[in-house]
Design an enzyme around this catalytic site. Structure first.
Site, PDB file in Angstrom:
ATOM      1  CG  HIS A   1      -2.248  -0.940   1.184  1.00  0.00           C
ATOM      2  ND1 HIS A   1      -3.413  -0.795   1.996  1.00  0.00           N
ATOM      3  CD2 HIS A   1      -2.238  -2.080   0.429  1.00  0.00           C
ATOM      4  CE1 HIS A   1      -4.408  -1.819   1.003  1.00  0.00           C
ATOM      5  NE2 HIS A   1      -3.729  -2.282   0.461  1.00  0.00           N
TER       6      HIS A   1
ATOM      7  CE1 TYR B   1      -6.494   3.324  10.660  1.00  0.00           C
ATOM      8  CE2 TYR B   1      -5.800   3.693   8.333  1.00  0.00           C
ATOM      9  CZ  TYR B   1      -5.506   3.104  10.050  1.00  0.00           C
ATOM     10  OH  TYR B   1      -4.758   2.080   9.480  1.00  0.00           O
TER      11      TYR B   1
ATOM     12  N   PRO C   1      -4.615   0.543  18.400  1.00  0.00           N
ATOM     13  CG  PRO C   1      -6.925  -0.854  18.026  1.00  0.00           C
ATOM     14  CD  PRO C   1      -6.128  -0.006  18.976  1.00  0.00           C
TER      15      PRO C   1
ATOM     16  CE  LYS D   1       3.920   2.737  13.437  1.00  0.00           C
ATOM     17  NZ  LYS D   1       3.824   2.638  12.151  1.00  0.00           N
TER      18      LYS D   1
ATOM     19  CE1 TYR E   1      -1.599   3.720   9.281  1.00  0.00           C
ATOM     20  CE2 TYR E   1      -0.149   2.543   7.495  1.00  0.00           C
ATOM     21  CZ  TYR E   1      -1.390   2.120   8.172  1.00  0.00           C
ATOM     22  OH  TYR E   1      -2.470   1.894   8.166  1.00  0.00           O
TER      23      TYR E   1
HETATM   24  P1  FAD Z   1       0.707 -11.624  22.243  1.00  0.00           P
HETATM   25  O1  FAD Z   1       0.230 -11.924  20.175  1.00  0.00           O
HETATM   26  O2  FAD Z   1      -0.331 -11.283  22.898  1.00  0.00           O
HETATM   27  O3  FAD Z   1       1.684 -13.460  22.155  1.00  0.00           O
HETATM   28  C1  FAD Z   1       1.500 -13.518  23.347  1.00  0.00           C
HETATM   29  C2  FAD Z   1       1.878 -14.939  23.465  1.00  0.00           C
HETATM   30  O4  FAD Z   1       2.355 -15.815  25.047  1.00  0.00           O
HETATM   31  C3  FAD Z   1       0.022 -15.682  23.200  1.00  0.00           C
HETATM   32  O5  FAD Z   1       0.412 -16.955  22.091  1.00  0.00           O
HETATM   33  C4  FAD Z   1      -0.133 -15.895  24.578  1.00  0.00           C
HETATM   34  O6  FAD Z   1      -0.984 -17.167  24.692  1.00  0.00           O
HETATM   35  C5  FAD Z   1       1.015 -16.555  24.747  1.00  0.00           C
HETATM   36  N1  FAD Z   1       1.266 -15.933  27.109  1.00  0.00           N
HETATM   37  C6  FAD Z   1       0.682 -15.548  27.223  1.00  0.00           C
HETATM   38  N2  FAD Z   1       0.737 -16.131  29.009  1.00  0.00           N
HETATM   39  C7  FAD Z   1       1.715 -16.779  28.819  1.00  0.00           C
HETATM   40  C8  FAD Z   1       1.777 -18.022  30.518  1.00  0.00           C
HETATM   41  N3  FAD Z   1       1.509 -17.911  31.382  1.00  0.00           N
HETATM   42  N4  FAD Z   1       2.866 -19.035  29.919  1.00  0.00           N
HETATM   43  C9  FAD Z   1       3.282 -18.937  28.472  1.00  0.00           C
HETATM   44  N5  FAD Z   1       2.207 -18.279  27.771  1.00  0.00           N
HETATM   45  C10 FAD Z   1       1.459 -17.161  27.932  1.00  0.00           C
HETATM   46  N6  FAD Z   1      -2.116  -4.427  16.451  1.00  0.00           N
HETATM   47  C11 FAD Z   1      -2.180  -3.904  15.171  1.00  0.00           C
HETATM   48  O7  FAD Z   1      -1.056  -3.275  14.949  1.00  0.00           O
HETATM   49  N7  FAD Z   1      -3.260  -3.735  14.616  1.00  0.00           N
HETATM   50  C12 FAD Z   1      -4.567  -4.416  14.798  1.00  0.00           C
HETATM   51  O8  FAD Z   1      -5.408  -3.848  14.357  1.00  0.00           O
HETATM   52  C13 FAD Z   1      -4.539  -5.050  16.685  1.00  0.00           C
HETATM   53  N8  FAD Z   1      -5.798  -5.527  16.355  1.00  0.00           N
HETATM   54  C14 FAD Z   1      -5.493  -6.804  17.915  1.00  0.00           C
HETATM   55  C15 FAD Z   1      -6.653  -7.288  19.019  1.00  0.00           C
HETATM   56  C16 FAD Z   1      -6.509  -7.872  19.960  1.00  0.00           C
HETATM   57  C17 FAD Z   1      -8.098  -8.413  20.384  1.00  0.00           C
HETATM   58  C18 FAD Z   1      -5.479  -7.678  20.439  1.00  0.00           C
HETATM   59  C19 FAD Z   1      -5.284  -8.085  21.505  1.00  0.00           C
HETATM   60  C20 FAD Z   1      -4.169  -7.213  20.284  1.00  0.00           C
HETATM   61  C21 FAD Z   1      -3.971  -6.632  18.735  1.00  0.00           C
HETATM   62  N9  FAD Z   1      -3.124  -5.559  18.554  1.00  0.00           N
HETATM   63  C22 FAD Z   1      -3.340  -5.082  16.881  1.00  0.00           C
HETATM   64  C23 FAD Z   1      -1.777  -5.610  18.642  1.00  0.00           C
HETATM   65  C24 FAD Z   1      -0.914  -7.287  17.960  1.00  0.00           C
HETATM   66  O9  FAD Z   1      -1.675  -8.062  17.494  1.00  0.00           O
HETATM   67  C25 FAD Z   1       0.063  -6.798  19.344  1.00  0.00           C
HETATM   68  O10 FAD Z   1       0.960  -6.050  19.680  1.00  0.00           O
HETATM   69  C26 FAD Z   1       0.579  -7.989  19.345  1.00  0.00           C
HETATM   70  O11 FAD Z   1      -0.183  -9.635  18.883  1.00  0.00           O
HETATM   71  C27 FAD Z   1       2.144  -8.198  19.520  1.00  0.00           C
HETATM   72  O12 FAD Z   1       2.624  -9.349  19.492  1.00  0.00           O
HETATM   73  P2  FAD Z   1       3.155 -10.236  20.821  1.00  0.00           P
HETATM   74  O13 FAD Z   1       3.443 -11.785  20.406  1.00  0.00           O
HETATM   75  O14 FAD Z   1       4.386  -9.106  22.270  1.00  0.00           O
HETATM   76  O15 FAD Z   1       2.135 -10.357  22.261  1.00  0.00           O
HETATM   77  C1  DHB Z   2      -5.681  -2.962  11.132  1.00  0.00           C
HETATM   78  C2  DHB Z   2      -5.837  -2.727  11.647  1.00  0.00           C
HETATM   79  C3  DHB Z   2      -5.659  -1.467  12.512  1.00  0.00           C
HETATM   80  O1  DHB Z   2      -5.711  -0.967  13.783  1.00  0.00           O
HETATM   81  C4  DHB Z   2      -4.664  -0.839  11.540  1.00  0.00           C
HETATM   82  O2  DHB Z   2      -4.658   0.081  12.010  1.00  0.00           O
HETATM   83  C5  DHB Z   2      -5.158  -0.608   9.731  1.00  0.00           C
HETATM   84  C6  DHB Z   2      -5.606  -2.478   9.849  1.00  0.00           C
HETATM   85  C7  DHB Z   2      -6.588  -4.546  10.169  1.00  0.00           C
HETATM   86  O3  DHB Z   2      -6.894  -5.542  11.109  1.00  0.00           O
HETATM   87  O4  DHB Z   2      -6.329  -5.103   8.772  1.00  0.00           O
END
Ligand code: FAD
Ligand code: DHB
Length: 395
Positions: free
Chosen positions: A76, A204, A296, A300, A388
């Site tokens: 994009h 957006y 979100p 980021k 962004y």
């Molecule tokens: P996570 O993806 O949370 O992974 C952590 C892992 O650790 C999980 O698999 C969990 O099961 C595991 N875990 C937890 N506790 C324990 C334990 N005690 N022992 C062992 N394992 C454990 N970001 C965007 O940019 N755009 C979005 O649209 C967006 N939507 C989101 C929606 C939701 C509901 C959430 C929660 C987050 C969203 N995010 C979004 C943020 C993005 O998904 C996260 O920043 C990203 O997943 C971070 O990755 P991570 O591996 O640090 O954490």
């Molecule tokens: C998506 C999520 C976001 O938070 C964003 O800013 C842009 C795209 C997505 O899930 O596609």
């Protein structure tokens, strides 16, 4: 008696942070194990982020997992915003001297990393129960139960990649950590459907009924979000209710072009800003959502997780290969400098685009002025575009 294993780095959590760190360390010859409390299918079932910065794509390339991303990811070169019934375009490529983002779902990034890890024979322990960490100021140990049996891992370092609700940050003594938090008084209701996106760009939308976002996973799969109240629950929204609400909030051309269909997934996400400082405690490092959360709106969260992992993987490689502690000593400060900029940008995008309950007329007029300024100022658009697509690394 617990079965005892020894590795150089024990990684807690098999989300994107843990899997990417594991892959980078494995390729550098650093022995690691990932301990995850859920099953692999559960981890893959979580629909989250969709937009990757170029620096994240570069890191996935370095990890050797970017082949499908290059085949299927959508480049994009800008985004669109709708306000007052009009659509405005922010052209990243022009404003940033050629930078773009790639739309490729977190689910796919996770799947690619999981498959690479499995095919290279690196160990991931799924469905580990009662995970706990000990002695991370001296000789770190991870304990857990698997299929009823007790296990223990002795290691040089622990990487806390276990998300916001994980056990690693919670194991740090309260006096050693400072946290900063803002919880927003609204959520996002997201819907995934096997329908073509409404536009080739993400849109957006700022609307008096609340924020909406038109996103995508491919040219046949769409992801949409609408701002909702905090007590909303996804099951109480029928697909028809969601589509009707989305159509009200987007500009007339998008409402006309919107193709609807049955949902594949619907969920509500809370919006939160959160930072924990520092991110290193002796031989424990926090990375990704374990250390920080962004709302979100700026896309980021996943990119920030990748940026932590980039700093941490380089620091650990320096430690084992060059016998230098400089990288691990600087890890927290380097990661946090980038995190706070992403926190600022995500907070700003959230404030700019949402209907803030009870904010009052003054705040509404300021928001409108901010949008007018953005759409009339190349400098303001450049700032949005630079943030962004991702700020450059300063290392
Ligand atoms: P996570 O993806 O949370 O992974 C952590 C892992 O650790 C999980 O698999 C969990 O099961 C595991 N875990 C937890 N506790 C324990 C334990 N005690 N022992 C062992 N394992 C454990 N970001 C965007 O940019 N755009 C979005 O649209 C967006 N939507 C989101 C929606 C939701 C509901 C959430 C929660 C987050 C969203 N995010 C979004 C943020 C993005 O998904 C996260 O920043 C990203 O997943 C971070 O990755 P991570 O591996 O640090 O954490
Ligand atoms: C998506 C999520 C976001 O938070 C964003 O800013 C842009 C795209 C997505 O899930 O596609």
């Amino acid at each position: 008696m617990a079965e005892i294993k020894r590795v150089q780095v024990a990684i807690i959590g098999a989300g994107p942070s843990g899997l990417l760190l594991g892959q980078l360390l494995h390729r550098a010859g650093i022995d690691n194990v990932i301990v995850e409390q859920r099953s692999g299918e559960y981890v893959l079932g979580r629909i989250r982020a969709g937009v990757l910065e170029q620096t994240t794509v570069d890191l996935l390339e370095e990890a050797g997992v970017a082949q499908r991303l290059h085949e299927e990811g959508l480049i994009h070169d800008g985004t669109q915003m709708s306000f007052g019934g009009r659509r405005y375009e922010i052209n990243f490529r022009k404003l940033t001297g050629g930078k773009t983002v790639t739309v490729y779902g977190q689910t796919e990034v996770t799947r690619d990393l999981m498959e690479a890890r499995q095919s290279e024979g690196a160990a991931t322990i799924y469905e580990a129960a009662d995970v706990s960490i000990h002695h991370f100021d001296s000789r770190p140990v991870v304990r857990f139960r698997k299929d009823g049996a007790k296990h223990e891992i002795a290691c040089d370092f622990i990487a806390g990649c276990d998300g916001y609700h994980g056990v690693t940050r919670a194991s740090v003594p309260a006096a050693a950590i400072k946290t900063f938090e803002r919880v927003y008084p609204f959520g996002w209701l997201g819907l995934l459907s096997e329908t073509p996106p409404v536009s080739e760009h993400l849109i957006y939308c700022n609307h008096p009924r609340g924020f909406a976002l038109c996103s995508m996973r491919s040219m046949t799969r769409s992801r949409y979000y609408v701002q909702c109240s905090l007590d909303e629950n996804a099951e109480s929204w029928t697909d028809q209710m969601f589509w009707d609400e989305l159509r009200r909030r987007v500009d007339p051309a998008a409402a006309e072009a919107l193709v609807t269909g049955p949902s594949i997934e619907k969920s509500v996400a809370q919006l939160r800003s959160f930072v924990a400082e520092p991110m290193r405690f002796g031989k424990l490092f926090l990375a990704g959502d374990a250390a920080h959360i962004v709302p979100p709106t700026g896309a980021k969260g996943l990119n920030l997780a990748a940026s932590d992992v980039r700093f941490l993987a380089r620091a650990l490689v320096e430690f084992y290969r060059d016998r230098s502690e400089a990288g691990i000593d600087h890890y927290s400060a380097r990661a946090l400098a980038r995190i706070w900029k992403a926190e600022r940008f995500s907070w700003w995008m959230t404030s700019l685009l949402h209907r803030i309950p009870d904010a009052g007329e003054f705040a509404d007029r300021i928001q409108r002025a901010e949008l007018d300024y953005l759409f009339s100022s190349v400098a303001a658009q450049t700032s949005l575009a630079e943030n962004y697509v991702g700020l450059p690394f300063q290392d």
